[in-house]
Design an enzyme around this catalytic site. Sequence first.
Site, PDB file in Angstrom:
ATOM      1  N   CYS A 356       0.817  -1.229   0.000  1.00  0.00           N
ATOM      2  CA  CYS A 356       0.000   0.000   0.000  1.00  0.00           C
ATOM      3  C   CYS A 356       0.846   1.271   0.000  1.00  0.00           C
ATOM      4  CB  CYS A 356      -0.897   0.042   1.223  1.00  0.00           C
ATOM      5  SG  CYS A 356      -1.824  -1.445   1.541  1.00  0.00           S
TER       6      CYS A 356
HETATM    7  O1  KQY Z   1      -4.431  -0.771   1.575  1.00  0.00           O
HETATM    8  C1  KQY Z   1      -4.101   0.224   1.020  1.00  0.00           C
HETATM    9  N1  KQY Z   1      -3.813   0.202  -0.258  1.00  0.00           N
HETATM   10  C2  KQY Z   1      -4.106   1.546   1.700  1.00  0.00           C
HETATM   11  C3  KQY Z   1      -4.474   1.528   3.094  1.00  0.00           C
HETATM   12  C4  KQY Z   1      -4.940   2.885   3.499  1.00  0.00           C
HETATM   13  C5  KQY Z   1      -5.211   3.012   4.923  1.00  0.00           C
HETATM   14  C6  KQY Z   1      -5.466   4.416   5.303  1.00  0.00           C
HETATM   15  N2  KQY Z   1      -5.503   4.607   6.702  1.00  0.00           N
END
Ligand code: KQY
Length: 364
Positions: A356
């Site tokens: 992420c």
């Molecule tokens: O899982 C993702 N691609 C992003 C996670 C975002 C979390 C924001 N608090």
Amino acid sequence: MSQLLNSTPKQDGFRMPAEYEKHAGCWMLWPERPDNWRNGAKPAQRAFTSVAAAISQFEPVTVGVNQGQFQNARALLPSNIRVVEISSNDAWIRDTGPTFVINDMGEIRGIDWEFNAWGGLNGGLYPVWDQDNLVAQKVLEIEQVDRYKASFILEGGAIHVDGQGTALVTEECLLNPNRNPSLSHGEIEQTLTDYLNVRQIIWLGRGVYLDETDGHIDNLACFIRPGVVALTWTDNQHDPQYDISCDALERLKQATDAQGRRLEVHKIHQPGPLYITQAESAGVDSSASSHPRQVGQRMAASYVNFYIANGGIVVPIFDDPYDVAALQQLQALFPERKVIGVPGREILLGGGNIHCITQQQPAP
Ligand code: KQY
């Protein structure tokens, strides 16, 4: 310079490459908001630094930093990592950065999706995302890569592709009314087809239990190579993740990819379950406008949230009994790459993990 294009990647013969295709480098952003990252984001900054350092063994890394953190980030990050000033509301470049596409001549372009902080005012994670929504454009400007602007709301963590015409997504995220409520299932498929230039979309159901992104695929499952998928798993039938993973497994077994292949699926047992501790929760600033981090809250921990670099795999580990098995399994699945485990708990506390916070830029 970066030109704004009026067509779609498919019309122009561009496609999203798989993460295991060759990269020019990796992009990250710098964490700082104290209502998401505990203790003024200092532990998270160290965790992001470890991820950046690990990836930089394999490919160039650039970290985008808000103006007020530039000097701190420059001081903490190793000197082989490029630091540039890019404003953002938080540090999830998988979701706010561009999705790069390539053509058969090796030319690169980027898709700038619409971003609404994982649901906008209908369950999104923070109420102001104006700077996040400019990150993709700024990266493409810096790289002088032409840009497709999609009016479609999508995060990069909500899609995986095999590079041979297949996309993997979840219904929980892509069909969520807090993303593109005016579009039908068919129109959403058509948009993915036009922008990613895929021919087959494999729909899984729900993402990882309690994933605050509304079930991003990148925490649940990913392609290891064409025809081969890793899936987060638990053997505990009493864990709510069990039914989610069983359903995903069933759908993957029933699916064929764009080349007509059946998929080989590898289960990677999840860590934990992992819960937020008192000390961790206490370190996060309270704010009415961000997602709460309460003591005892279960986190959406998964080893599948790893990053594939040139010659390397950078995997979150959690000081958990399942760490060793996950690393060994991934090493066997990626024999030509060096698997490196990097502590992922601090990133997980912010709601995601290594995949992420990274975004690959394909090599021309
Ligand atoms: O899982 C993702 N691609 C992003 C996670 C975002 C979390 C924001 N608090």
